[in-house]
Design a protein around this motif. Sequence first.
Motif, mmCIF file in Angstrom:
data_model
loop_
_atom_site.group_PDB
_atom_site.id
_atom_site.type_symbol
_atom_site.label_atom_id
_atom_site.label_comp_id
_atom_site.label_asym_id
_atom_site.label_seq_id
_atom_site.Cartn_x
_atom_site.Cartn_y
_atom_site.Cartn_z
ATOM 1 N N GLY A 61 -17.954 1.631 61.694
ATOM 2 C CA GLY A 61 -17.556 0.243 61.909
ATOM 3 C C GLY A 61 -17.774 -0.573 60.652
ATOM 4 O O GLY A 61 -18.512 -0.184 59.745
ATOM 5 N N ARG A 62 -17.111 -1.694 60.598
ATOM 6 C CA ARG A 62 -17.240 -2.576 59.440
ATOM 7 C C ARG A 62 -18.072 -3.804 59.779
ATOM 8 O O ARG A 62 -18.101 -4.257 60.919
ATOM 9 C CB ARG A 62 -15.864 -3.024 58.960
ATOM 10 C CG ARG A 62 -15.089 -1.892 58.348
ATOM 11 C CD ARG A 62 -13.817 -2.377 57.760
ATOM 12 N NE ARG A 62 -13.194 -1.287 57.017
ATOM 13 C CZ ARG A 62 -11.996 -1.346 56.531
ATOM 14 N NH1 ARG A 62 -11.257 -2.417 56.693
ATOM 15 N NH2 ARG A 62 -11.501 -0.321 55.873
ATOM 16 N N THR A 63 -18.713 -4.333 58.758
ATOM 17 C CA THR A 63 -19.454 -5.582 58.855
ATOM 18 C C THR A 63 -18.741 -6.587 57.965
ATOM 19 O O THR A 63 -18.359 -6.263 56.840
ATOM 20 C CB THR A 63 -20.900 -5.392 58.362
ATOM 21 O OG1 THR A 63 -21.530 -4.395 59.166
ATOM 22 C CG2 THR A 63 -21.684 -6.687 58.452
ATOM 23 N N TYR A 64 -18.569 -7.805 58.478
ATOM 24 C CA TYR A 64 -17.851 -8.847 57.754
ATOM 25 C C TYR A 64 -18.771 -10.039 57.544
ATOM 26 O O TYR A 64 -19.500 -10.430 58.446
ATOM 27 C CB TYR A 64 -16.625 -9.291 58.558
ATOM 28 C CG TYR A 64 -15.756 -8.151 58.993
ATOM 29 C CD1 TYR A 64 -14.773 -7.637 58.150
ATOM 30 C CD2 TYR A 64 -15.910 -7.575 60.252
ATOM 31 C CE1 TYR A 64 -13.979 -6.575 58.557
ATOM 32 C CE2 TYR A 64 -15.112 -6.519 60.658
ATOM 33 C CZ TYR A 64 -14.151 -6.023 59.811
ATOM 34 O OH TYR A 64 -13.361 -4.972 60.202
ATOM 35 N N ARG A 65 -18.708 -10.624 56.346
ATOM 36 C CA ARG A 65 -19.463 -11.840 56.041
ATOM 37 C C ARG A 65 -18.516 -12.836 55.410
ATOM 38 O O ARG A 65 -17.730 -12.474 54.519
ATOM 39 C CB ARG A 65 -20.609 -11.541 55.081
ATOM 40 C CG ARG A 65 -21.758 -10.792 55.703
ATOM 41 C CD ARG A 65 -22.916 -10.590 54.724
ATOM 42 N NE ARG A 65 -22.524 -10.120 53.413
ATOM 43 C CZ ARG A 65 -22.251 -8.853 53.101
ATOM 44 N NH1 ARG A 65 -22.324 -7.927 54.035
ATOM 45 N NH2 ARG A 65 -21.914 -8.511 51.872
ATOM 46 N N ILE A 66 -18.613 -14.076 55.850
ATOM 47 C CA ILE A 66 -17.852 -15.157 55.230
ATOM 48 C C ILE A 66 -18.860 -16.192 54.770
ATOM 49 O O ILE A 66 -19.600 -16.754 55.587
ATOM 50 C CB ILE A 66 -16.835 -15.789 56.201
ATOM 51 C CG1 ILE A 66 -15.861 -14.743 56.727
ATOM 52 C CG2 ILE A 66 -16.086 -16.934 55.491
ATOM 53 C CD1 ILE A 66 -14.915 -15.259 57.801
ATOM 54 N N ASN A 67 -18.910 -16.418 53.473
ATOM 55 C CA ASN A 67 -19.765 -17.450 52.901
ATOM 56 C C ASN A 67 -18.886 -18.635 52.539
ATOM 57 O O ASN A 67 -17.874 -18.470 51.841
ATOM 58 C CB ASN A 67 -20.484 -16.945 51.655
ATOM 59 C CG ASN A 67 -21.490 -15.865 51.989
ATOM 60 O OD1 ASN A 67 -22.107 -15.879 53.047
ATOM 61 N ND2 ASN A 67 -21.652 -14.922 51.091
ATOM 62 N N ILE A 68 -19.263 -19.803 53.014
ATOM 63 C CA ILE A 68 -18.550 -21.032 52.724
ATOM 64 C C ILE A 68 -19.432 -21.870 51.817
ATOM 65 O O ILE A 68 -20.589 -22.138 52.146
ATOM 66 C CB ILE A 68 -18.233 -21.830 54.011
ATOM 67 C CG1 ILE A 68 -17.455 -20.971 55.023
ATOM 68 C CG2 ILE A 68 -17.494 -23.121 53.683
ATOM 69 C CD1 ILE A 68 -16.062 -20.600 54.614
ATOM 70 N N GLU A 69 -18.901 -22.268 50.680
ATOM 71 C CA GLU A 69 -19.626 -23.126 49.758
ATOM 72 C C GLU A 69 -18.922 -24.470 49.701
ATOM 73 O O GLU A 69 -17.708 -24.543 49.773
ATOM 74 C CB GLU A 69 -19.655 -22.506 48.367
ATOM 75 C CG GLU A 69 -20.394 -21.189 48.313
ATOM 76 C CD GLU A 69 -20.287 -20.514 46.964
ATOM 77 O OE1 GLU A 69 -19.763 -21.136 46.013
ATOM 78 O OE2 GLU A 69 -20.703 -19.358 46.869
#
Length: 102
Positions: A61-69
């Motif tokens: 499975g994949r892990t997703y991260r979204i960082n918002i600056e």
Amino acid sequence: MHAELTTDGGFGAFPALARPVVLDEKDLSPADGAEFARLVAAARDEAGASRPRAAKAVPDGRTYRINIEGNDAQRFSAADPSIPPAFAALMDFVKRHGHRSR
């Protein structure tokens, strides 16, 4: 605002696909910029709400991260197989309107 989508895991290793997808709000039309802000707010609301227990992790499975600056930095994360709807919508938007970092 600036977004960076990172994907880890999955079957096989593809270095080009491991680079983050980046999106800068200044590169969007006013309508797309408003949609981006709406999607970030929805993901923030979804992350703040109580969530049901996560499904069991899947092999490869994949892990997703979204960082918002920006004015209000945010970090969102999800993993296969249970990706929340608002996170999925934001991830799709970043993929469609962003580009792979060099």
